[in-house]
Design a protein around this motif. Structure first.
Motif, PDB file in Angstrom:
ATOM      1  N   TYR A  92       0.844  -1.194   0.000  1.00 30.10           N
ATOM      2  CA  TYR A  92       0.000   0.000   0.000  1.00 30.10           C
ATOM      3  C   TYR A  92       0.879   1.242   0.000  1.00 30.10           C
ATOM      4  O   TYR A  92       1.971   1.242   0.573  1.00 30.10           O
ATOM      5  CB  TYR A  92      -0.897   0.038   1.254  1.00 30.10           C
ATOM      6  CG  TYR A  92      -1.937  -1.049   1.272  1.00 30.10           C
ATOM      7  CD1 TYR A  92      -1.626  -2.319   1.743  1.00 30.10           C
ATOM      8  CD2 TYR A  92      -3.232  -0.827   0.806  1.00 30.10           C
ATOM      9  CE1 TYR A  92      -2.562  -3.339   1.743  1.00 30.10           C
ATOM     10  CE2 TYR A  92      -4.179  -1.834   0.798  1.00 30.10           C
ATOM     11  CZ  TYR A  92      -3.843  -3.089   1.272  1.00 30.10           C
ATOM     12  OH  TYR A  92      -4.781  -4.094   1.267  1.00 30.10           O
ATOM     13  N   TRP A 123       0.757   5.198   1.314  1.00 31.53           N
ATOM     14  CA  TRP A 123       0.029   6.061   2.229  1.00 31.53           C
ATOM     15  C   TRP A 123       0.645   7.445   2.167  1.00 31.53           C
ATOM     16  O   TRP A 123       1.699   7.702   2.744  1.00 31.53           O
ATOM     17  CB  TRP A 123       0.088   5.494   3.633  1.00 31.53           C
ATOM     18  CG  TRP A 123      -0.915   6.086   4.578  1.00 31.53           C
ATOM     19  CD1 TRP A 123      -1.779   7.130   4.335  1.00 31.53           C
ATOM     20  CD2 TRP A 123      -1.163   5.667   5.901  1.00 31.53           C
ATOM     21  NE1 TRP A 123      -2.551   7.372   5.419  1.00 31.53           N
ATOM     22  CE2 TRP A 123      -2.198   6.485   6.414  1.00 31.53           C
ATOM     23  CE3 TRP A 123      -0.628   4.682   6.732  1.00 31.53           C
ATOM     24  CZ2 TRP A 123      -2.699   6.328   7.694  1.00 31.53           C
ATOM     25  CZ3 TRP A 123      -1.120   4.535   8.008  1.00 31.53           C
ATOM     26  CH2 TRP A 123      -2.140   5.354   8.479  1.00 31.53           C
ATOM     27  N   ALA A 159      -2.099  12.919   4.855  1.00 30.58           N
ATOM     28  CA  ALA A 159      -3.468  13.453   4.840  1.00 30.58           C
ATOM     29  C   ALA A 159      -4.413  12.660   3.925  1.00 30.58           C
ATOM     30  O   ALA A 159      -5.520  13.118   3.636  1.00 30.58           O
ATOM     31  CB  ALA A 159      -3.484  14.926   4.436  1.00 30.58           C
ATOM     32  N   SER A 166      -5.789   8.394   2.778  1.00 34.89           N
ATOM     33  CA  SER A 166      -5.908   7.023   3.272  1.00 34.89           C
ATOM     34  C   SER A 166      -4.947   6.127   2.492  1.00 34.89           C
ATOM     35  O   SER A 166      -4.623   6.418   1.342  1.00 34.89           O
ATOM     36  CB  SER A 166      -7.336   6.519   3.067  1.00 34.89           C
ATOM     37  OG  SER A 166      -8.266   7.379   3.668  1.00 34.89           O
ATOM     38  N   PRO A 167      -4.538   5.012   3.098  1.00 30.39           N
ATOM     39  CA  PRO A 167      -3.695   4.070   2.336  1.00 30.39           C
ATOM     40  C   PRO A 167      -4.438   3.553   1.110  1.00 30.39           C
ATOM     41  O   PRO A 167      -5.645   3.321   1.167  1.00 30.39           O
ATOM     42  CB  PRO A 167      -3.445   2.936   3.347  1.00 30.39           C
ATOM     43  CG  PRO A 167      -3.707   3.527   4.688  1.00 30.39           C
ATOM     44  CD  PRO A 167      -4.755   4.569   4.492  1.00 30.39           C
ATOM     45  N   ALA A 215      -4.140   0.631  -2.139  1.00 30.65           N
ATOM     46  CA  ALA A 215      -3.461  -0.582  -2.564  1.00 30.65           C
ATOM     47  C   ALA A 215      -2.641  -0.334  -3.830  1.00 30.65           C
ATOM     48  O   ALA A 215      -3.099   0.302  -4.772  1.00 30.65           O
ATOM     49  CB  ALA A 215      -4.465  -1.696  -2.805  1.00 30.65           C
ATOM     50  N   PHE A 263       0.321  -5.748   9.258  1.00 28.53           N
ATOM     51  CA  PHE A 263       1.081  -4.743   8.525  1.00 28.53           C
ATOM     52  C   PHE A 263       2.479  -4.593   9.108  1.00 28.53           C
ATOM     53  O   PHE A 263       2.687  -4.720  10.324  1.00 28.53           O
ATOM     54  CB  PHE A 263       0.386  -3.381   8.603  1.00 28.53           C
ATOM     55  CG  PHE A 263      -0.760  -3.217   7.645  1.00 28.53           C
ATOM     56  CD1 PHE A 263      -2.013  -3.705   7.954  1.00 28.53           C
ATOM     57  CD2 PHE A 263      -0.572  -2.585   6.429  1.00 28.53           C
ATOM     58  CE1 PHE A 263      -3.075  -3.562   7.071  1.00 28.53           C
ATOM     59  CE2 PHE A 263      -1.619  -2.429   5.539  1.00 28.53           C
ATOM     60  CZ  PHE A 263      -2.874  -2.925   5.864  1.00 28.53           C
TER      61      PHE A 263
END
Lengths: 115, 112
Positions: A36, A38, A41, A43-44, A46, A105
């Motif tokens: 992922y 990230w 500010a 969201s992660p 994929a 993770f």
């Protein structure tokens, strides 16, 4: 708790250079490995979902490889650009009887691209 | 466009309060997840759910419970909030295997 390690923790790279980092995970009971991105500010999101030993995935300048027998995955970025600055997370999913377990993770590699 | 929403971006609660964090997804995903993110510790799984009314413990379920009464909604409950539950909470949903995660924007919870 499963051991999922990412290295290095942080990385400064000059714009235009290529770089890579590592995710290591248990080599038994493998189900899937995710990468992922990230960004601050946000969201992660994929990048890759990898399920087979020897998998190689590519998206633009970013690619990933997977070795489930030895328990590692590499993420490569070719010709780094400022927009590649982000934290890159890997997530290991273990197989258990009847399906998959939850995701574990790594702590991430924080990548900073310097102009 | 896939969407996961969380009820609040920022929340401040007092120690001992009961806290509800709500997550809604509009992708008809079977699977939903709750994580917390803390500096130096990364993303850690609290609870997940593979179906309505089903739940499974993640790595750090202590002090939390969850509720999934409808497919699109997954709630995280702090029965009696404590200061060590101050954190960023992220919800995610996924289709069936291999469980690619779609994350919500996160809720930054402060417990004072």
């Amino acid at each position: 708790i499963l051991n999922v390690e990412q290295s290095p923790q942080s990385l400064h790279v000059q714009e235009g250079d290529s770089t890579n980092f590592t995710c290591s995970f248990p080599s038994s009971n493998f189900y899937a490995l995710h990468w992922y991105r990230w960004e601050t500010a946000k969201s992660p999101e994929a990048l890759f979902v990898m399920t087979l030993n020897g998998d190689e995935k590519k998206k633009g300048r970013i690619s990933a490889t997977l070795n489930t027998k030895e328990g590692y995955s590499y993420l490569y970025i070719k010709g780094s650009q400022p927009e590649d600055s982000a934290t890159y997370l890997c997530a290991f999913i273990r197989y258990r009887g009847g399906g998959a377990d939850g995701l574990t993770f790594g702590k991430g590699t924080h990548l900073i691209i310097q102009p | 466009d896939v969407k996961v929403t969380q009820s609040s971006r920022y929340l401040v609660k007092r120690t001992g309060e009961k806290v509800f964090l709500e997550c809604v997804q509009d992708m008809d995903h079977e699977n939903m997840f709750w994580y917390r993110q803390d500096p130096g510790l990364g993303l850690r799984l609290i609870y997940f759910s593979y179906d309505v009314k089903m739940k499974e413990k993640g790595d750090i379920p202590e002090g939390y419970s969850v509720s999934r009464e409808k497919k699109e909604r997954f709630s995280l409950i702090l029965e009696s909030a404590s200061t060590n539950q101050t954190s960023m909470y992220l919800c995610a949903s996924s289709p069936p295997q291999p469980y690619e995660q779609y994350f919500g924007p996160g809720t930054r919870l402060t417990v004072t």
